[in-house]
Design an enzyme around this catalytic site. Structure first.
Site, PDB file in Angstrom:
ATOM      1  N   ARG A   1     -42.954   6.475 -22.665  1.00  0.00           N
ATOM      2  CA  ARG A   1     -42.534   6.571 -21.265  1.00  0.00           C
ATOM      3  C   ARG A   1     -43.761   7.015 -20.481  1.00  0.00           C
ATOM      4  O   ARG A   1     -44.101   8.190 -20.430  1.00  0.00           O
ATOM      5  CB  ARG A   1     -41.401   7.591 -21.121  1.00  0.00           C
ATOM      6  CG  ARG A   1     -40.090   7.133 -21.741  1.00  0.00           C
ATOM      7  CD  ARG A   1     -38.927   7.958 -21.223  1.00  0.00           C
ATOM      8  NE  ARG A   1     -37.720   7.716 -22.008  1.00  0.00           N
ATOM      9  CZ  ARG A   1     -36.892   6.688 -21.805  1.00  0.00           C
ATOM     10  NH1 ARG A   1     -37.158   5.792 -20.882  1.00  0.00           N
ATOM     11  NH2 ARG A   1     -35.808   6.556 -22.552  1.00  0.00           N
TER      12      ARG A   1
ATOM     13  N   ASP B   1     -35.580  -0.200 -16.660  1.00  0.00           N
ATOM     14  CA  ASP B   1     -35.875   0.009 -15.236  1.00  0.00           C
ATOM     15  C   ASP B   1     -37.258   0.599 -14.962  1.00  0.00           C
ATOM     16  O   ASP B   1     -37.978   0.104 -14.096  1.00  0.00           O
ATOM     17  CB  ASP B   1     -34.764   0.843 -14.565  1.00  0.00           C
ATOM     18  CG  ASP B   1     -34.449   2.137 -15.326  1.00  0.00           C
ATOM     19  OD1 ASP B   1     -35.064   2.364 -16.389  1.00  0.00           O
ATOM     20  OD2 ASP B   1     -33.612   2.910 -14.850  1.00  0.00           O
TER      21      ASP B   1
ATOM     22  N   THR C   1     -32.672  -2.758 -22.622  1.00  0.00           N
ATOM     23  CA  THR C   1     -32.185  -1.375 -22.567  1.00  0.00           C
ATOM     24  C   THR C   1     -30.778  -1.355 -23.152  1.00  0.00           C
ATOM     25  O   THR C   1     -29.963  -2.228 -22.827  1.00  0.00           O
ATOM     26  CB  THR C   1     -32.126  -0.773 -21.143  1.00  0.00           C
ATOM     27  OG1 THR C   1     -31.336   0.427 -21.180  1.00  0.00           O
ATOM     28  CG2 THR C   1     -31.503  -1.710 -20.116  1.00  0.00           C
ATOM     29  N   ILE C   2     -30.519  -0.372 -23.988  1.00  0.00           N
ATOM     30  CA  ILE C   2     -29.157  -0.290 -24.519  1.00  0.00           C
ATOM     31  C   ILE C   2     -28.173   0.029 -23.390  1.00  0.00           C
ATOM     32  O   ILE C   2     -26.989  -0.227 -23.511  1.00  0.00           O
ATOM     33  CB  ILE C   2     -29.010   0.740 -25.663  1.00  0.00           C
ATOM     34  CG1 ILE C   2     -29.274   2.162 -25.178  1.00  0.00           C
ATOM     35  CG2 ILE C   2     -29.887   0.370 -26.834  1.00  0.00           C
ATOM     36  CD1 ILE C   2     -28.777   3.220 -26.147  1.00  0.00           C
ATOM     37  N   ASP C   3     -28.687   0.575 -22.267  1.00  0.00           N
ATOM     38  CA  ASP C   3     -27.799   0.932 -21.149  1.00  0.00           C
ATOM     39  C   ASP C   3     -27.261  -0.304 -20.424  1.00  0.00           C
ATOM     40  O   ASP C   3     -26.273  -0.198 -19.692  1.00  0.00           O
ATOM     41  CB  ASP C   3     -28.540   1.813 -20.135  1.00  0.00           C
ATOM     42  CG  ASP C   3     -28.897   3.179 -20.705  1.00  0.00           C
ATOM     43  OD1 ASP C   3     -28.498   3.467 -21.849  1.00  0.00           O
ATOM     44  OD2 ASP C   3     -29.581   3.943 -20.015  1.00  0.00           O
TER      45      ASP C   3
ATOM     46  N   ASP D   1     -28.231  -1.808 -17.854  1.00  0.00           N
ATOM     47  CA  ASP D   1     -28.072  -1.620 -16.403  1.00  0.00           C
ATOM     48  C   ASP D   1     -29.153  -2.305 -15.576  1.00  0.00           C
ATOM     49  O   ASP D   1     -29.274  -2.035 -14.386  1.00  0.00           O
ATOM     50  CB  ASP D   1     -28.021  -0.112 -16.075  1.00  0.00           C
ATOM     51  CG  ASP D   1     -29.255   0.639 -16.543  1.00  0.00           C
ATOM     52  OD1 ASP D   1     -30.147   0.015 -17.171  1.00  0.00           O
ATOM     53  OD2 ASP D   1     -29.346   1.855 -16.283  1.00  0.00           O
TER      54      ASP D   1
ATOM     55  N   ARG E   1      -6.447  16.342 -32.971  1.00  0.00           N
ATOM     56  CA  ARG E   1      -7.469  16.875 -32.070  1.00  0.00           C
ATOM     57  C   ARG E   1      -7.748  15.965 -30.873  1.00  0.00           C
ATOM     58  O   ARG E   1      -7.513  14.760 -30.926  1.00  0.00           O
ATOM     59  CB  ARG E   1      -8.801  17.015 -32.831  1.00  0.00           C
ATOM     60  CG  ARG E   1      -8.852  18.269 -33.658  1.00  0.00           C
ATOM     61  CD  ARG E   1     -10.102  18.317 -34.493  1.00  0.00           C
ATOM     62  NE  ARG E   1     -10.182  19.626 -35.150  1.00  0.00           N
ATOM     63  CZ  ARG E   1     -10.890  19.880 -36.235  1.00  0.00           C
ATOM     64  NH1 ARG E   1     -11.579  18.919 -36.813  1.00  0.00           N
ATOM     65  NH2 ARG E   1     -10.920  21.085 -36.748  1.00  0.00           N
TER      66      ARG E   1
ATOM     67  N   GLY F   1     -26.128   6.149 -21.375  1.00  0.00           N
ATOM     68  CA  GLY F   1     -25.784   5.457 -20.127  1.00  0.00           C
ATOM     69  C   GLY F   1     -25.989   6.415 -18.974  1.00  0.00           C
ATOM     70  O   GLY F   1     -25.109   7.199 -18.659  1.00  0.00           O
ATOM     71  N   ARG F   2     -27.202   6.353 -18.418  1.00  0.00           N
ATOM     72  CA  ARG F   2     -27.554   7.306 -17.361  1.00  0.00           C
ATOM     73  C   ARG F   2     -26.894   6.978 -16.035  1.00  0.00           C
ATOM     74  O   ARG F   2     -26.273   7.822 -15.420  1.00  0.00           O
ATOM     75  CB  ARG F   2     -29.072   7.253 -17.118  1.00  0.00           C
ATOM     76  CG  ARG F   2     -29.842   8.086 -18.052  1.00  0.00           C
ATOM     77  CD  ARG F   2     -31.293   7.954 -17.734  1.00  0.00           C
ATOM     78  NE  ARG F   2     -31.879   6.829 -18.454  1.00  0.00           N
ATOM     79  CZ  ARG F   2     -33.146   6.490 -18.369  1.00  0.00           C
ATOM     80  NH1 ARG F   2     -33.957   7.154 -17.585  1.00  0.00           N
ATOM     81  NH2 ARG F   2     -33.618   5.477 -19.073  1.00  0.00           N
TER      82      ARG F   2
ATOM     83  N   HIS G   1     -29.541   9.156 -30.271  1.00  0.00           N
ATOM     84  CA  HIS G   1     -30.470   8.067 -30.581  1.00  0.00           C
ATOM     85  C   HIS G   1     -30.033   7.189 -31.742  1.00  0.00           C
ATOM     86  O   HIS G   1     -30.661   6.164 -31.996  1.00  0.00           O
ATOM     87  CB  HIS G   1     -31.869   8.639 -30.822  1.00  0.00           C
ATOM     88  CG  HIS G   1     -32.454   9.223 -29.564  1.00  0.00           C
ATOM     89  ND1 HIS G   1     -32.135  10.485 -29.139  1.00  0.00           N
ATOM     90  CD2 HIS G   1     -33.275   8.691 -28.636  1.00  0.00           C
ATOM     91  CE1 HIS G   1     -32.763  10.723 -27.989  1.00  0.00           C
ATOM     92  NE2 HIS G   1     -33.460   9.654 -27.665  1.00  0.00           N
TER      93      HIS G   1
ATOM     94  N   GLN H   1     -27.707   5.370 -31.561  1.00  0.00           N
ATOM     95  CA  GLN H   1     -27.334   4.122 -30.864  1.00  0.00           C
ATOM     96  C   GLN H   1     -28.515   3.171 -30.688  1.00  0.00           C
ATOM     97  O   GLN H   1     -28.345   2.002 -30.406  1.00  0.00           O
ATOM     98  CB  GLN H   1     -26.799   4.442 -29.459  1.00  0.00           C
ATOM     99  CG  GLN H   1     -25.500   5.175 -29.441  1.00  0.00           C
ATOM    100  CD  GLN H   1     -25.272   5.896 -28.104  1.00  0.00           C
ATOM    101  OE1 GLN H   1     -24.625   5.372 -27.229  1.00  0.00           O
ATOM    102  NE2 GLN H   1     -25.811   7.102 -27.951  1.00  0.00           N
ATOM    103  N   ARG H   2     -29.724   3.703 -30.777  1.00  0.00           N
ATOM    104  CA  ARG H   2     -30.911   2.865 -30.533  1.00  0.00           C
ATOM    105  C   ARG H   2     -31.624   2.472 -31.822  1.00  0.00           C
ATOM    106  O   ARG H   2     -32.629   1.761 -31.775  1.00  0.00           O
ATOM    107  CB  ARG H   2     -31.911   3.624 -29.652  1.00  0.00           C
ATOM    108  CG  ARG H   2     -31.444   3.908 -28.263  1.00  0.00           C
ATOM    109  CD  ARG H   2     -32.555   3.865 -27.239  1.00  0.00           C
ATOM    110  NE  ARG H   2     -33.767   4.534 -27.618  1.00  0.00           N
ATOM    111  CZ  ARG H   2     -34.329   5.529 -26.927  1.00  0.00           C
ATOM    112  NH1 ARG H   2     -33.761   5.996 -25.837  1.00  0.00           N
ATOM    113  NH2 ARG H   2     -35.467   6.039 -27.316  1.00  0.00           N
TER     114      ARG H   2
HETATM  115  O1  F6P Z   1     -32.867   4.222 -21.142  1.00  0.00           O
HETATM  116  C1  F6P Z   1     -32.204   4.241 -22.341  1.00  0.00           C
HETATM  117  C2  F6P Z   1     -31.849   5.610 -22.756  1.00  0.00           C
HETATM  118  O2  F6P Z   1     -31.316   5.360 -23.995  1.00  0.00           O
HETATM  119  C3  F6P Z   1     -30.907   6.417 -21.843  1.00  0.00           C
HETATM  120  O3  F6P Z   1     -29.577   6.099 -21.924  1.00  0.00           O
HETATM  121  C4  F6P Z   1     -31.170   7.837 -22.283  1.00  0.00           C
HETATM  122  O4  F6P Z   1     -30.877   8.737 -21.243  1.00  0.00           O
HETATM  123  C5  F6P Z   1     -32.623   7.795 -22.568  1.00  0.00           C
HETATM  124  O5  F6P Z   1     -32.937   6.473 -22.929  1.00  0.00           O
HETATM  125  C6  F6P Z   1     -33.074   8.762 -23.645  1.00  0.00           C
HETATM  126  O6  F6P Z   1     -34.458   8.749 -23.651  1.00  0.00           O
HETATM  127  P1  F6P Z   1     -35.401   9.419 -24.720  1.00  0.00           P
HETATM  128  O7  F6P Z   1     -35.500   8.463 -25.879  1.00  0.00           O
HETATM  129  O8  F6P Z   1     -36.693   9.559 -24.012  1.00  0.00           O
HETATM  130  O9  F6P Z   1     -34.771  10.694 -25.121  1.00  0.00           O
END
Ligand code: F6P
Length: 341
Positions: free
Chosen positions: A72, A103, A125-127, A129, A162, A170-171, A272, A274-275
């Site tokens: 980043r 983005d 992006t997994i988001d 968006d 529960r 998802g920001r 993470h 999810q990624r």
């Molecule tokens: O932009 C994708 C994303 O997965 C967001 O949903 C999340 O807020 C962010 O990346 C997490 O970023 P990092 O890997 O820098 O913690």
């Protein structure tokens, strides 16, 4: 031509499919040399170069992450960043650049393009968006991981009577929350698009547990927030690049629900996971299609554009059209999640 390639921002499964497609099509069909920059814009500013030939992309299709590395870093927000980028491009004799990113990376791409550099972007992006494309690379894999998690949470939620909260990424948009919530049969989906009323959430849970169920699953996007003026105050905590502090909203929500209902409540933050890992076939295919479209666009002299999925077609959209916009979940999809509670 010598064509530069970088991956920026958070990684996603499917990036290596794009890199592979750019290299295979670029070398094989167009006769280009592909030059990789390591760790996104940071590597481009620092001159951190990696040659990319067929031997570098062997067996990468099923692999997650990015073989180029990522970071980043936004050159336009760093003193001398844009000059450093231009200097490297000149030194390496790069005639056009392909940037794969979300983005932040795409915003940087439009800034660099404004300074006269030829750029074609690819959305990931997994988001999910990114404005202007129906799908971004990585989203499908993340949804399948999140859905499996919700399925698994189901059985333990039921056994223990529960309330289980599952936080997904998802920001600015709740694409993973809405789709995994529907696919996994969650009782509630909380997304940034529709700030929630904690009193309604509590009433819904109390009614459901009184009437016909002993457990509930809530899928919450990390960017979800309570409604202004409601009985829960909360401020989203952000890191330096706008990333959200994982777990903040779900931990708070869990505490509120437990205190207000007395129900045994637990929180799972997928984070993470999810990624990571193997991309789904859909992400491999989308990555391959967008990689071919990007290098073809470069070869045709296109610049300042992004590859985009529109229906079944991969098309090009101007980068200037997508800048500063967020693609949110349509109200219809959130209504489906609500209707099937
Ligand atoms: O932009 C994708 C994303 O997965 C967001 O949903 C999340 O807020 C962010 O990346 C997490 O970023 P990092 O890997 O820098 O913690």
């Amino acid at each position: 031509m010598r064509v530069g390639l970088l991956t920026g921002g958070g990684d996603v499964p499917g990036l290596n499919a794009v890199i592979r497609a750019v290299v295979k099509r670029g070398e094989g069909e167009h006769g280009h040399s592909i030059v990789g920059f390591r760790h996104g814009w940071r590597g481009l500013a620092d001159g951190d170069v990696m040659p990319l030939t067929r031997s570098h992309i062997r067996n990468v299709l099923p692999t997650g992450g990015t073989l180029l590395g990522t970071a980043r870093y936004h050159p336009h927000s760093d003193d001398g960043g844009l000059d450093a980028v231009r200097a490297t491009l000149e030194e390496e004799r790069i005639e056009a650049l392909i940037c794969i990113g979300g983005d932040g990376t795409l915003h940087a791409a439009s800034k660099v393009a404004e300074s006269g550099v030829k750029i074609v972007a690819v959305p990931k992006t997994i988001d999910n968006d990114v404005w202007g494309t129906d799908r971004s690379i990585g989203f499908d894999t993340a949804v399948s991981i999140a859905t499996e998690a919700v399925d698994r949470i189901h059985t333990t939620a039921e056994s223990h009577n529960r309330v289980m909260i599952v936080e997904v990424m998802g920001r600015h948009a709740g694409w993973i929350a809405a789709t995994a919530g529907i696919a996994g049969g969650a009782e509630l989906v909380l997304a940034p698009e529709e700030p929630f009323d904690i009193d309604r959430v509590v009433r819904f849970l109390q009614h459901r547990h009184r009437a016909h169920a002993s457990f509930s699953i809530i899928v919450v996007a990390e960017g979800a927030v309570p409604m202004e003026g409601s009985s829960m105050t909360y401020e989203t905590r952000l890191g330096p690049f706008g990333e959200i502090v994982a777990g903040a909203i779900s931990e708070r929500l869990g505490a509120e629900i437990a205190a207000r209902t007395g129900f045994d409540t637990r929180v799972t933050i997928l984070g993470h996971v999810q990624r990571g890992g193997t991309p789904t076939p859909a992400d491999r295919i989308l990555g391959s299609r967008m990689g071919v479209a990007a290098i073809d666009a470069v070869s045709a002299g296109e610049s300042g554009v992004m590859t985009a999925l529109r229906g079944d077609d991969v098309v090009l959209v101007p980068l200037s059209e997508i800048a500063g916009k967020v693609k949110q979940v349509p109200a219809e999809m959130l209504e489906v999640a609500r209707a099937l509670a």
